[in-house]
Enzyme design. Structure first.
Site, PDB file in Angstrom:
ATOM      1  N   ASP A   1       0.808  -1.225   0.000  1.00 16.13           N
ATOM      2  CA  ASP A   1       0.000   0.000   0.000  1.00 16.13           C
ATOM      3  C   ASP A   1       0.837   1.268   0.000  1.00 16.13           C
ATOM      4  O   ASP A   1       0.411   2.301   0.507  1.00 16.13           O
ATOM      5  CB  ASP A   1      -0.968   0.023   1.203  1.00 16.13           C
ATOM      6  CG  ASP A   1      -1.765  -1.256   1.299  1.00 16.13           C
ATOM      7  OD1 ASP A   1      -2.249  -1.695   0.250  1.00 16.13           O
ATOM      8  OD2 ASP A   1      -1.887  -1.799   2.402  1.00 16.13           O
TER       9      ASP A   1
ATOM     10  N   GLN B   1       2.125  -5.658  -3.528  1.00 10.96           N
ATOM     11  CA  GLN B   1       2.447  -5.690  -2.091  1.00 10.96           C
ATOM     12  C   GLN B   1       3.824  -5.058  -1.833  1.00 10.96           C
ATOM     13  O   GLN B   1       4.332  -4.362  -2.707  1.00 10.96           O
ATOM     14  CB  GLN B   1       2.406  -7.122  -1.521  1.00 10.96           C
ATOM     15  CG  GLN B   1       1.030  -7.727  -1.451  1.00 10.96           C
ATOM     16  CD  GLN B   1       0.612  -8.423  -2.725  1.00 10.96           C
ATOM     17  OE1 GLN B   1       1.408  -9.053  -3.381  1.00 10.96           O
ATOM     18  NE2 GLN B   1      -0.645  -8.315  -3.065  1.00 10.96           N
TER      19      GLN B   1
ATOM     20  N   LEU C   1       3.531  12.655   1.450  1.00 11.54           N
ATOM     21  CA  LEU C   1       4.167  13.639   2.333  1.00 11.54           C
ATOM     22  C   LEU C   1       3.108  14.593   2.881  1.00 11.54           C
ATOM     23  O   LEU C   1       3.148  15.009   4.039  1.00 11.54           O
ATOM     24  CB  LEU C   1       5.244  14.423   1.562  1.00 11.54           C
ATOM     25  CG  LEU C   1       6.109  15.347   2.406  1.00 11.54           C
ATOM     26  CD1 LEU C   1       6.901  14.587   3.464  1.00 11.54           C
ATOM     27  CD2 LEU C   1       7.078  16.172   1.541  1.00 11.54           C
TER      28      LEU C   1
ATOM     29  N   THR D   1      -7.800  -0.905  -0.336  1.00 12.29           N
ATOM     30  CA  THR D   1      -8.448  -0.810  -1.650  1.00 12.29           C
ATOM     31  C   THR D   1      -9.190  -2.116  -1.958  1.00 12.29           C
ATOM     32  O   THR D   1     -10.220  -2.120  -2.611  1.00 12.29           O
ATOM     33  CB  THR D   1      -7.375  -0.601  -2.754  1.00 12.29           C
ATOM     34  OG1 THR D   1      -6.454   0.376  -2.310  1.00 12.29           O
ATOM     35  CG2 THR D   1      -7.977  -0.183  -4.069  1.00 12.29           C
ATOM     36  N   THR D   2      -8.651  -3.222  -1.475  1.00 11.29           N
ATOM     37  CA  THR D   2      -9.239  -4.524  -1.782  1.00 11.29           C
ATOM     38  C   THR D   2     -10.297  -4.923  -0.768  1.00 11.29           C
ATOM     39  O   THR D   2     -11.365  -5.407  -1.120  1.00 11.29           O
ATOM     40  CB  THR D   2      -8.111  -5.590  -1.844  1.00 11.29           C
ATOM     41  OG1 THR D   2      -7.171  -5.176  -2.824  1.00 11.29           O
ATOM     42  CG2 THR D   2      -8.651  -6.968  -2.212  1.00 11.29           C
TER      43      THR D   2
ATOM     44  N   GLY E   1      -4.207  -3.984  -4.467  1.00 12.29           N
ATOM     45  CA  GLY E   1      -5.164  -2.963  -4.883  1.00 12.29           C
ATOM     46  C   GLY E   1      -4.387  -1.722  -5.232  1.00 12.29           C
ATOM     47  O   GLY E   1      -3.690  -1.160  -4.398  1.00 12.29           O
ATOM     48  N   HIS E   2      -4.432  -1.353  -6.488  1.00 11.50           N
ATOM     49  CA  HIS E   2      -3.698  -0.161  -6.918  1.00 11.50           C
ATOM     50  C   HIS E   2      -4.692   0.910  -7.329  1.00 11.50           C
ATOM     51  O   HIS E   2      -5.520   0.675  -8.205  1.00 11.50           O
ATOM     52  CB  HIS E   2      -2.784  -0.501  -8.101  1.00 11.50           C
ATOM     53  CG  HIS E   2      -1.666  -1.409  -7.728  1.00 11.50           C
ATOM     54  ND1 HIS E   2      -0.975  -2.167  -8.633  1.00 11.50           N
ATOM     55  CD2 HIS E   2      -1.123  -1.681  -6.527  1.00 11.50           C
ATOM     56  CE1 HIS E   2      -0.050  -2.857  -7.995  1.00 11.50           C
ATOM     57  NE2 HIS E   2      -0.119  -2.579  -6.718  1.00 11.50           N
TER      58      HIS E   2
ATOM     59  N   GLY F   1     -11.203  -2.872   2.175  1.00 12.15           N
ATOM     60  CA  GLY F   1     -11.798  -1.762   2.920  1.00 12.15           C
ATOM     61  C   GLY F   1     -11.391  -1.743   4.385  1.00 12.15           C
ATOM     62  O   GLY F   1     -11.842  -0.897   5.163  1.00 12.15           O
ATOM     63  N   ARG F   2     -10.497  -2.653   4.790  1.00 11.22           N
ATOM     64  CA  ARG F   2     -10.090  -2.699   6.204  1.00 11.22           C
ATOM     65  C   ARG F   2      -9.296  -1.452   6.591  1.00 11.22           C
ATOM     66  O   ARG F   2      -8.469  -0.988   5.810  1.00 11.22           O
ATOM     67  CB  ARG F   2      -9.170  -3.910   6.460  1.00 11.22           C
ATOM     68  CG  ARG F   2      -9.870  -5.234   6.434  1.00 11.22           C
ATOM     69  CD  ARG F   2      -8.906  -6.361   6.756  1.00 11.22           C
ATOM     70  NE  ARG F   2      -7.970  -6.627   5.678  1.00 11.22           N
ATOM     71  CZ  ARG F   2      -7.048  -7.592   5.706  1.00 11.22           C
ATOM     72  NH1 ARG F   2      -6.922  -8.358   6.776  1.00 11.22           N
ATOM     73  NH2 ARG F   2      -6.245  -7.790   4.688  1.00 11.22           N
ATOM     74  N   PRO F   3      -9.533  -0.918   7.824  1.00 12.42           N
ATOM     75  CA  PRO F   3      -8.677   0.192   8.262  1.00 12.42           C
ATOM     76  C   PRO F   3      -7.245  -0.310   8.404  1.00 12.42           C
ATOM     77  O   PRO F   3      -7.026  -1.409   8.916  1.00 12.42           O
ATOM     78  CB  PRO F   3      -9.247   0.582   9.632  1.00 12.42           C
ATOM     79  CG  PRO F   3     -10.252  -0.443   9.995  1.00 12.42           C
ATOM     80  CD  PRO F   3     -10.522  -1.321   8.819  1.00 12.42           C
ATOM     81  N   ARG F   4      -6.295   0.469   7.926  1.00 15.40           N
ATOM     82  CA  ARG F   4      -4.898   0.040   8.033  1.00 15.40           C
ATOM     83  C   ARG F   4      -4.312   0.472   9.366  1.00 15.40           C
ATOM     84  O   ARG F   4      -4.666   1.541   9.876  1.00 15.40           O
ATOM     85  CB  ARG F   4      -4.075   0.637   6.894  1.00 15.40           C
ATOM     86  CG  ARG F   4      -4.518   0.112   5.539  1.00 15.40           C
ATOM     87  CD  ARG F   4      -3.729   0.746   4.393  1.00 15.40           C
ATOM     88  NE  ARG F   4      -4.255   0.266   3.112  1.00 15.40           N
ATOM     89  CZ  ARG F   4      -4.366   1.010   2.024  1.00 15.40           C
ATOM     90  NH1 ARG F   4      -3.978   2.257   2.027  1.00 15.40           N
ATOM     91  NH2 ARG F   4      -4.852   0.496   0.921  1.00 15.40           N
TER      92      ARG F   4
ATOM     93  N   LYS G   1       2.280   2.314  -5.149  1.00 15.41           N
ATOM     94  CA  LYS G   1       3.010   1.953  -6.385  1.00 15.41           C
ATOM     95  C   LYS G   1       2.188   2.239  -7.631  1.00 15.41           C
ATOM     96  O   LYS G   1       2.726   2.584  -8.671  1.00 15.41           O
ATOM     97  CB  LYS G   1       3.364   0.456  -6.355  1.00 15.41           C
ATOM     98  CG  LYS G   1       4.315   0.090  -5.246  1.00 15.41           C
ATOM     99  CD  LYS G   1       4.508  -1.399  -5.162  1.00 15.41           C
ATOM    100  CE  LYS G   1       3.278  -2.150  -4.697  1.00 15.41           C
ATOM    101  NZ  LYS G   1       2.857  -1.879  -3.315  1.00 15.41           N
TER     102      LYS G   1
ATOM    103  N   ARG H   1       1.799 -28.840  -7.248  1.00 10.97           N
ATOM    104  CA  ARG H   1       1.738 -29.247  -8.661  1.00 10.97           C
ATOM    105  C   ARG H   1       0.527 -30.098  -9.069  1.00 10.97           C
ATOM    106  O   ARG H   1      -0.098 -29.826 -10.080  1.00 10.97           O
ATOM    107  CB  ARG H   1       3.045 -29.965  -9.101  1.00 10.97           C
ATOM    108  CG  ARG H   1       4.232 -29.044  -9.075  1.00 10.97           C
ATOM    109  CD  ARG H   1       5.505 -29.788  -8.853  1.00 10.97           C
ATOM    110  NE  ARG H   1       5.489 -30.432  -7.545  1.00 10.97           N
ATOM    111  CZ  ARG H   1       6.252 -31.445  -7.180  1.00 10.97           C
ATOM    112  NH1 ARG H   1       7.105 -31.958  -8.032  1.00 10.97           N
ATOM    113  NH2 ARG H   1       6.183 -31.954  -5.982  1.00 10.97           N
TER     114      ARG H   1
HETATM  115  P1  IMP Z   1      -2.907 -12.705   1.352  1.00 12.18           P
HETATM  116  O1  IMP Z   1      -1.920 -12.161   0.387  1.00 12.18           O
HETATM  117  O2  IMP Z   1      -4.333 -12.378   0.986  1.00 12.18           O
HETATM  118  O3  IMP Z   1      -2.718 -14.164   1.624  1.00 12.18           O
HETATM  119  O4  IMP Z   1      -2.679 -11.970   2.765  1.00 12.18           O
HETATM  120  C1  IMP Z   1      -1.485 -12.174   3.516  1.00 12.18           C
HETATM  121  C2  IMP Z   1      -1.043 -10.894   4.210  1.00 12.18           C
HETATM  122  O5  IMP Z   1      -0.626  -9.952   3.219  1.00 12.18           O
HETATM  123  C3  IMP Z   1      -2.148 -10.200   5.001  1.00 12.18           C
HETATM  124  O6  IMP Z   1      -1.578  -9.549   6.118  1.00 12.18           O
HETATM  125  C4  IMP Z   1      -2.679  -9.154   4.031  1.00 12.18           C
HETATM  126  O7  IMP Z   1      -3.288  -8.072   4.682  1.00 12.18           O
HETATM  127  C5  IMP Z   1      -1.379  -8.757   3.352  1.00 12.18           C
HETATM  128  N1  IMP Z   1      -1.593  -8.213   2.008  1.00 12.18           N
HETATM  129  C6  IMP Z   1      -1.877  -8.885   0.881  1.00 12.18           C
HETATM  130  N2  IMP Z   1      -2.000  -8.051  -0.156  1.00 12.18           N
HETATM  131  C7  IMP Z   1      -1.760  -6.823   0.313  1.00 12.18           C
HETATM  132  C8  IMP Z   1      -1.699  -5.516  -0.292  1.00 12.18           C
HETATM  133  O8  IMP Z   1      -1.862  -5.339  -1.495  1.00 12.18           O
HETATM  134  N3  IMP Z   1      -1.407  -4.496   0.557  1.00 12.18           N
HETATM  135  C9  IMP Z   1      -1.181  -4.665   1.868  1.00 12.18           C
HETATM  136  N4  IMP Z   1      -1.215  -5.842   2.472  1.00 12.18           N
HETATM  137  C10 IMP Z   1      -1.495  -6.922   1.702  1.00 12.18           C
END
Ligand code: IMP
Length: 425
Positions: free
Chosen positions: A12, A224, A332, A299-300, A39-40, A302-305, A15, A142
């Site tokens: 996040d 990520q 910034l 973005t994917t 989520g971009h 909606g969870r608060p970061r 990028k 596999r």
């Molecule tokens: P997963 O990739 O859905 O298996 O999630 C594994 C961990 O990576 C979790 O803590 C997610 O919140 C985090 N994560 C996965 N994709 C993103 C992203 O695009 N941004 C931030 N955290 C992510």
């Protein structure tokens, strides 16, 4: 020039915006890993585009887009993104290529992700429930994997899905007492996916090497951040792919030395979603301020970061493992209005000061940040277009980040729009 853009924190970092800006000078943009967990967000004028699988460069109509081998592709998400852009007058026809070796995320992967997370209770990873881990697990295992190339032979795919679902349903029933998933329903969806996506499928490794030989400029886009890298991040609270730039060569078959420049993206502070240690986290009014000012919601999902101060130890680690040449510092403007700003320049672990990030989470959980305090600024910087026009305190903040992380900041974000970007000469 071939450039790689990767995040240096826990994802996040923004990028999408950087890739969109740099794509102007690129012929091809490549997604080399991850899936629809990413989520971009790209903001152009008044339009906001949220992409999960398509490379962020896809919004530029003259750029060719590649989804490479190590991506895990959810066809439902990709088709809806292709249709969403087409509706807004941006067609992907003839300029999107998907590797025939890309693994496919199907409904049972998402089901498995959810069942596993629920069963783990307080020990859950906090995944995005997009089926990422189960799909990568099937890839490594596999025997039960489906790849894009399998969509070319539907008869063989039908037999494969019958075998896969017989196995998965036994697993779901025995471990989670869950309802079976119908192979027939999955197959019907796959027929529709095949009709839409097979025309985009090709040998992308050949395409990339031919394009490099022809002198095309390629932008490789990571998903990520480096600290979520399966092998080098904060395991097990990571994603299931090599999300640092180390994933680029294996992810698309282009050797690291064919890439001329590695750009690391950081935010002016740190965020994380999901569980796991986060030394500079501010679970207080500072974190709340950053979350609201920076719109720090997934973005994917909606969870608060989770939000905290800038962690220079973590970012410097991303620089080291990602052979980063220069930095892009985003958000910034989000810090505007905070009286004092802290930056973490070392960790104290077992009474010793350390500047090398411990990816081992037991040691990371013990790390106490060693902070330096810098003065904040109040002036609105969202319309500033040059570094020299930034308030002196904002300039000093950027310079201190550069010193701690050990690389120059070449671009600064002061707002979400393409135009709100300061390029340093
Ligand atoms: P997963 O990739 O859905 O298996 O999630 C594994 C961990 O990576 C979790 O803590 C997610 O919140 C985090 N994560 C996965 N994709 C993103 C992203 O695009 N941004 C931030 N955290 C992510």
């Amino acid at each position: 020039m071939n450039i790689c853009v990767a995040g240096l924190q826990w994802g996040d970092e923004g990028k999408g915006k950087v890739v969109d800006v740099l794509a102007e000078r690129s012929d091809i943009v490549v997604r080399y890993g991850g899936g629809s967990n990413a989520g971009h967000t790209v903001v152009i004028g008044d339009s906001r585009f949220a992409l999960h699988l398509l490379p962020s460069g896809s919004i530029r109509k003259d750029v060719t887009c590649v989804i490479a081998n190590a991506v895990v592709l959810d066809p439902e998400v990709l088709i809806s993104e292709i249709d969403g852009l087409t509706e807004r007058g941006i067609s992907l026809e003839g300029r999107l290529w998907i590797s025939e070796n890309t693994h496919v995320v199907l409904d049972y992967h998402k089901r498995e992700d959810q069942l596993r997370e629920e069963s783990l209770g307080k020990h859950k990873i906090g995944t995005t429930i997009r089926g990422i881990g189960p799909c990568y697990a099937d890839k490594v295992g596999r025997s039960y994997a489906v790849r894009m190339g399998d969509f070319r032979d539907l008869k063989a795919l039908k037999a494969k899905l019958d075998t896969i679902l017989a196995y998965k349903n036994k697993l779901f029933g025995a471990l989670y007492d869950a309802e079976p998933v119908e192979a027939e329903a999955i197959f019907e969806k796959c027929q529709a996916y095949a009709a839409r996506l097979v025309p985009f499928t090709t040998d992308t490794t050949e395409f990339l090497h031919t394009s490099i030989a022809a002198g095309k400029s390629i932008l490789f886009e990571g998903a990520q951040g480096s600290l979520l890298d399966l092998d080098h991040g904060t395991f097990p609270f990571v994603t299931s792919s090599n999300s640092s730039s180390l994933g680029l060569p294996s992810g698309c078959g282009v050797p690291a030395r064919m890439v001329d420049k590695y750009i690391g993206v950081i935010k002016a502070y740190t965020t994380r979603v999901g569980a796991g240690p986060f030394p500079t986290e501010q679970d207080n009014e500072v974190g709340d301020f950053i979350r609201e000012a920076g719109n720090e919601y997934g973005t994917t999902t909606g969870r608060p970061r989770r939000c905290g101060w800038f962690d220079g130890v973590a970012a410097a680690y991303g620089v080291k493992i990602g052979s980063v040449d220069s930095l892009v510092l985003l958000h910034l403007d989000t810090l505007t209005g905070l009286k004092e700003l802290k930056v973490c320049k070392a960790y104290e672990i077992d009474g010793q000061e350390k500047t090398f990030f411990p990816a081992n989470i037991d040691r990371l959980a013990q790390a106490k940040p060693v902070y330096e305090t810098l003065p904040g600024w109040d002036d609105d910087i969202t319309e500033v277009t040059t570094f020299d026009a930034l308030p002196a305190k904002a300039q000093a903040y950027v310079q201190r980040v550069e010193e701690i992380v050990g690389r120059p900041v070449e671009m600064i974000g002061v707002g979400p729009k393409r135009s709100q970007t300061i390029v340093r000469q």
